[in-house]
Design a protein around this motif. Structure first.
Motif, mmCIF file in Angstrom:
data_model
loop_
_atom_site.group_PDB
_atom_site.id
_atom_site.type_symbol
_atom_site.label_atom_id
_atom_site.label_comp_id
_atom_site.label_asym_id
_atom_site.label_seq_id
_atom_site.Cartn_x
_atom_site.Cartn_y
_atom_site.Cartn_z
ATOM 1 N N THR A 151 0.845 -1.185 0.000
ATOM 2 C CA THR A 151 0.000 0.000 0.000
ATOM 3 C C THR A 151 0.884 1.239 0.000
ATOM 4 N N TYR A 152 0.390 2.317 -0.574
ATOM 5 C CA TYR A 152 1.153 3.549 -0.661
ATOM 6 C C TYR A 152 0.303 4.710 -0.172
ATOM 7 N N GLY A 153 0.981 5.706 0.384
ATOM 8 C CA GLY A 153 0.285 6.851 0.937
ATOM 9 C C GLY A 153 0.258 6.780 2.451
ATOM 10 N N GLY A 154 -0.175 7.872 3.053
ATOM 11 C CA GLY A 154 -0.350 7.895 4.490
ATOM 12 C C GLY A 154 0.820 8.442 5.270
ATOM 13 N N GLN A 155 1.972 8.612 4.636
ATOM 14 C CA GLN A 155 3.092 9.219 5.346
ATOM 15 C C GLN A 155 2.889 10.728 5.431
ATOM 16 N N ASP A 156 3.385 11.333 6.484
ATOM 17 C CA ASP A 156 3.332 12.790 6.610
ATOM 18 C C ASP A 156 4.114 13.424 5.463
ATOM 19 N N ALA A 157 3.499 14.362 4.774
ATOM 20 C CA ALA A 157 4.075 14.879 3.532
ATOM 21 C C ALA A 157 5.387 15.611 3.752
ATOM 22 N N PHE A 158 5.475 16.450 4.790
ATOM 23 C CA PHE A 158 6.719 17.198 4.976
ATOM 24 C C PHE A 158 7.841 16.275 5.429
ATOM 25 N N THR A 159 7.544 15.330 6.312
ATOM 26 C CA THR A 159 8.569 14.377 6.741
ATOM 27 C C THR A 159 9.049 13.545 5.561
ATOM 28 N N CYS A 160 8.117 13.162 4.678
ATOM 29 C CA CYS A 160 8.472 12.425 3.471
ATOM 30 C C CYS A 160 9.365 13.274 2.567
ATOM 31 N N LEU A 161 9.048 14.547 2.461
ATOM 32 C CA LEU A 161 9.851 15.460 1.655
ATOM 33 C C LEU A 161 11.272 15.562 2.214
ATOM 34 N N VAL A 162 11.378 15.694 3.515
ATOM 35 C CA VAL A 162 12.693 15.759 4.157
ATOM 36 C C VAL A 162 13.471 14.476 3.906
ATOM 37 N N ARG A 163 12.804 13.339 4.085
ATOM 38 C CA ARG A 163 13.461 12.046 3.900
ATOM 39 C C ARG A 163 13.981 11.892 2.472
ATOM 40 N N THR A 164 13.206 12.348 1.502
ATOM 41 C CA THR A 164 13.607 12.198 0.108
ATOM 42 C C THR A 164 14.754 13.131 -0.245
ATOM 43 N N ILE A 165 14.747 14.336 0.289
ATOM 44 C CA ILE A 165 15.864 15.258 0.063
ATOM 45 C C ILE A 165 17.151 14.670 0.631
ATOM 46 N N LEU A 166 17.073 14.083 1.811
ATOM 47 C CA LEU A 166 18.258 13.464 2.412
ATOM 48 C C LEU A 166 18.780 12.309 1.569
ATOM 49 N N SER A 167 17.881 11.628 0.856
ATOM 50 C CA SER A 167 18.290 10.456 0.077
ATOM 51 C C SER A 167 18.887 10.814 -1.278
ATOM 52 N N GLN A 168 18.847 12.079 -1.652
ATOM 53 C CA GLN A 168 19.360 12.471 -2.954
ATOM 54 C C GLN A 168 20.864 12.197 -3.045
ATOM 55 N N ASN A 169 21.277 11.562 -4.146
ATOM 56 C CA ASN A 169 22.686 11.291 -4.428
ATOM 57 C C ASN A 169 23.375 10.458 -3.352
ATOM 58 N N THR A 170 22.613 9.599 -2.688
ATOM 59 C CA THR A 170 23.210 8.700 -1.722
ATOM 60 C C THR A 170 22.303 7.497 -1.532
ATOM 61 N N SER A 171 22.762 6.528 -0.766
ATOM 62 C CA SER A 171 21.985 5.317 -0.539
ATOM 63 C C SER A 171 21.130 5.442 0.709
#
Length: 285
Positions: free
Chosen positions: A47-67
């Protein structure tokens, strides 16, 4: 925050959600759909969805260009220091204690001192750049929406294209980051985020043009994969890229039968006879 890849299996089976998985390569209308259906035989549908949008945004920015291995500790440290993980955490001198008590991550990051934030997320790499982006994004969320909660409502309630276009106007938010927010926070069907694995694999398969950029690959996949399968296609392709179709040594180099997608793949840029692998854009015609 839960892992970016939702853990709930809804595809049936002994540990699933008693829902019959709808992955049948024999009935797929396009080769891209056949690939996703074949992946459905390997990996759970989730299933997809349900994560807090800003926390998800932060998590994705941190994952840029790294594992994920590098970015997950940074994410955990950031939430411990700036999130709502406890009232006894150290606040920045200029941080508003009321904001911190409210648990608004956007407000806490907007008030953060950049050098302290950079040190907190150091394991994610490019920490000076990412800390500046996170502060800018947090300030934008507060200015445009008033709070992280209001931003979450915007992501979940507004049309996908409106959300995507709005996010792409913000420095530091690219197409993959915007699409991950739409998928993991908004639960939007028809969104197929393109990371390095997806970009490599669908060009290597020959489904997208060899010289296609991330946006062209996304357009191909969102056109040729049914909307309900796009989210799964994204996460399953990442798993497949880690386990089989790695950047430097795909499974087919050692054994033509080792890859579960071998009969669907054009092996663009992969030369088993010479044990050579290049980016599809550099492949021989």
């Amino acid at each position: 925050m839960p892992d970016r890849e939702p853990s709930s299996n809804i595809s049936g089976g002994e540990t699933g959600g008693d829902i019959v998985a709808e992955f049948d390569p024999a009935t797929a209308e396009t080769r891209a759909e056949r690939v996703v259906d074949r992946l459905g035989e390997l990996y759970w549908e989730k299933t997809y969805g349900g994560q807090d949008a800003f926390t998800c945004l932060v998590r994705t920015i941190l994952s840029q260009n790294t594992s994920d291995v590098a970015s997950q500790p940074a994410h955990d440290a950031l939430l411990e220091r700036y999130g709502n993980a406890g009232s006894d955490r150290e606040l920045e001198p200029e941080a508003d204690s009321i904001t911190a008590a409210d648990g608004d991550l956007a407000a806490a990051l907007a008030a953060a001192e950049q050098s302290a934030l950079a040190e907190t997320i150091k394991s994610a790499g490019l920490y000076n750049q990412k800390s500046a982006v996170l502060i800018d994004v947090a300030e934008w969320v507060l200015e445009a929406f008033g709070s992280a909660a209001a931003f979450d409502s915007f992501v979940t309630d507004q049309p996908s294209e409106t959300v995507r276009e709005t996010l792409l106007e913000v420095r530091g938010i690219g197409p993959k980051t915007a699409d991950c927010v739409l998928l993991f926070a908004g639960g939007r069907a028809g969104v197929f985020p393109v990371d390095t694995h997806v970009h490599r694999i669908y060009r290597r398969l020959g489904i997208a043009p060899a010289d296609a950029d991330h946006e062209v690959v996304r357009a191909v996949l969102e056109r040729e994969v049914p909307p309900a399968k796009c989210g799964f296609g994204h996460t399953a392709t990442i798993q497949f890229g880690r386990e089989y179709c790695t950047a430097r040594k795909p499974a087919c180099l050692d054994d033509p039968d080792a890859c579960p997608l071998g009969d669907l793949c054009d092996q663009v840029g992969v030369y088993p006879a010479t044990d050579n692998v290049v980016d599809p854009a550099e492949a021989d015609d």
